[in-house]
Write a protein that holds these residues in place. Sequence first.
Motif, short mmCIF file in Angstrom:
data_model
loop_
_atom_site.label_atom_id
_atom_site.label_comp_id
_atom_site.label_asym_id
_atom_site.label_seq_id
_atom_site.Cartn_x
_atom_site.Cartn_y
_atom_site.Cartn_z
N LYS A 185 0.59 -1.46 -0.29
CA LYS A 185 0.03 -0.16 0.41
C LYS A 185 0.62 1.69 0.24
CE LYS A 185 -4.14 -2.11 0.39
NZ LYS A 185 -4.13 -2.31 -1.14
N ASP A 186 1.77 1.40 0.61
CA ASP A 186 3.44 1.67 0.39
C ASP A 186 4.17 2.05 -0.28
OD1 ASP A 186 3.90 4.84 1.28
OD2 ASP A 186 4.73 3.91 2.92
N TYR A 187 4.10 1.51 -1.11
CA TYR A 187 5.12 1.39 -2.02
C TYR A 187 6.38 2.41 -2.37
CZ TYR A 187 6.53 -3.13 -5.39
OH TYR A 187 6.96 -3.54 -5.98
N PRO A 188 7.18 1.82 -2.59
CA PRO A 188 8.64 2.85 -2.42
C PRO A 188 8.55 3.65 -4.03
CG PRO A 188 9.19 0.77 -1.56
CD PRO A 188 7.85 0.15 -1.98
N VAL A 189 8.54 5.16 -3.99
CA VAL A 189 8.74 5.21 -5.01
C VAL A 189 9.38 4.89 -6.28
CG1 VAL A 189 7.50 7.64 -4.07
CG2 VAL A 189 10.20 7.10 -4.03
N GLU A 190 10.70 4.10 -5.45
CA GLU A 190 11.66 3.56 -6.27
C GLU A 190 11.24 2.59 -7.35
OE1 GLU A 190 14.52 5.20 -2.92
OE2 GLU A 190 11.57 4.17 -2.92
N TYR A 191 10.52 2.38 -7.69
CA TYR A 191 9.79 1.22 -8.68
C TYR A 191 9.99 2.11 -9.50
CZ TYR A 191 5.04 2.90 -8.91
OH TYR A 191 3.77 4.25 -9.56
N HIS A 192 9.95 3.46 -10.06
CA HIS A 192 9.49 4.16 -10.86
C HIS A 192 10.60 3.87 -11.79
CE1 HIS A 192 6.13 6.15 -10.99
NE2 HIS A 192 5.83 6.44 -10.09
N CYS A 193 11.59 3.36 -11.21
CA CYS A 193 13.13 3.05 -12.34
C CYS A 193 13.32 2.15 -12.03
CB CYS A 193 14.54 4.15 -11.12
SG CYS A 193 13.88 5.69 -10.95
N ALA A 194 12.46 0.98 -11.60
CA ALA A 194 12.76 -0.40 -11.75
C ALA A 194 12.17 -1.14 -13.45
CB ALA A 194 12.76 -0.85 -10.55
N PRO A 195 12.53 -1.15 -14.10
CA PRO A 195 12.25 -2.34 -15.18
C PRO A 195 12.10 -3.50 -15.53
CG PRO A 195 13.82 -1.00 -15.72
CD PRO A 195 14.10 -0.56 -14.16
N ILE A 196 11.98 -4.40 -14.03
CA ILE A 196 11.55 -5.36 -13.56
C ILE A 196 10.37 -5.28 -12.38
CG2 ILE A 196 12.50 -8.07 -13.85
CD1 ILE A 196 14.71 -7.12 -14.98
N ASP A 197 9.79 -6.10 -12.71
CA ASP A 197 8.51 -5.45 -11.52
C ASP A 197 8.71 -6.79 -10.12
OD1 ASP A 197 6.99 -3.34 -13.32
OD2 ASP A 197 5.99 -4.92 -14.01
N ASP A 198 8.93 -7.48 -10.71
CA ASP A 198 9.10 -8.47 -10.12
C ASP A 198 10.14 -8.87 -9.03
OD1 ASP A 198 9.43 -9.62 -12.30
OD2 ASP A 198 8.80 -12.01 -11.87
N MET A 199 11.36 -8.59 -9.68
CA MET A 199 12.82 -8.93 -9.72
C MET A 199 12.82 -7.73 -7.52
SD MET A 199 16.11 -7.78 -11.12
CE MET A 199 16.03 -9.53 -12.56
N PHE A 200 11.81 -6.16 -8.15
CA PHE A 200 12.11 -5.10 -7.78
C PHE A 200 10.90 -5.66 -6.31
CE2 PHE A 200 10.51 -1.28 -5.60
CZ PHE A 200 11.94 -0.30 -5.62
N LEU A 201 10.12 -6.89 -6.33
CA LEU A 201 9.17 -6.88 -5.77
C LEU A 201 10.11 -7.91 -4.37
CD1 LEU A 201 5.94 -6.90 -4.07
CD2 LEU A 201 5.32 -8.77 -5.94
#
Length: 332
Positions: A185-201
Amino acid sequence: MLRQEEIIIGQWRGGFDSPLASVCMRTYNLEKYVSQAIESILNQVTMFPYEIVIDDDNSTDGTQHIIGQYVEKYPRIIKANFHKKNMGTRRNFVRNLQNAKGKYIAPCDGDDYWTDILKLQKQVDFLEQNKQYAITYCPLDVLLEDGTIRKNLYNDRDLEVEQVQKYSLGTGICAACFRNVDIIKDYPVEYHCAPIDDMFLWPLIGAYGKAKYLPDISPSVYRYHSRGDFQGLSSPQRNKNIYLTFLALSIYFLRSNNLPLYRHFHKKAIRKSLVLHNRFYYIYNALVFEKNIKALRRMKKIFKGYIKTEISQKIKFIDNLRWVRWEYLNKK
């Protein structure tokens, strides 16, 4: 043959307004595959209520029409969100997870599907009974475009917390089921720079517990095709996306003051950058074939070139941080 909605709901214990599990599905121009994906979920036999949350990213083919037909037949199970504008893979991924109401989340993208009708029941049962685990996952097969199925390509062992955080699950996201933890619910804003979703998750979810492999579940199927988010990319572009995701994770863990994981992902980003820019070949030759001062001079030249390229990559990365700044300011 698909069961009617009343029959599916009739097996549940508890009201369908509060699902125990959410199956999260993203779609974009997947009219060839989305029916198989949805029906593999509707075939699930569970004793608890579940929902199917679909976020379609403004498809331009017949995907939305197909989804709409299923919504008409299963209005209490399927919750579909049709975006009026294309959000992009990353934002649609996070929005889809955040729309989940269940205690547990089981992703299945619109081009993948499940083969075991008890997959969801078995994974949720395990997580309910084992609080020290945050993730479960099952075997995974890969379906190629020519119809060939490849088996046993992915991870098949249990993972400790540190292993999940540092090395991911090593399998496709459609095989997993995990707890709907606060960070979603409070997803880190750095995800905007992470092209691979599950690798970041996975490093984020791994902070909440271990991962359990459940071999008694029939394999989920990950479809490998040219229109896929990752499969459709060239090898250099894949390496670049991995590099950027590692870099995004390093920035997140630095901001979170988790220095061991910051160093881990920063080191992985540097290594991937060396691969991306074809430096390993030259370093290897310099060390193996020229064991003298000349080799050291070559190494110096190599790393000068690497540093220039690294700076160029970071400039592009910082440009992407405009999304991070925008989201951070909006949260405040």
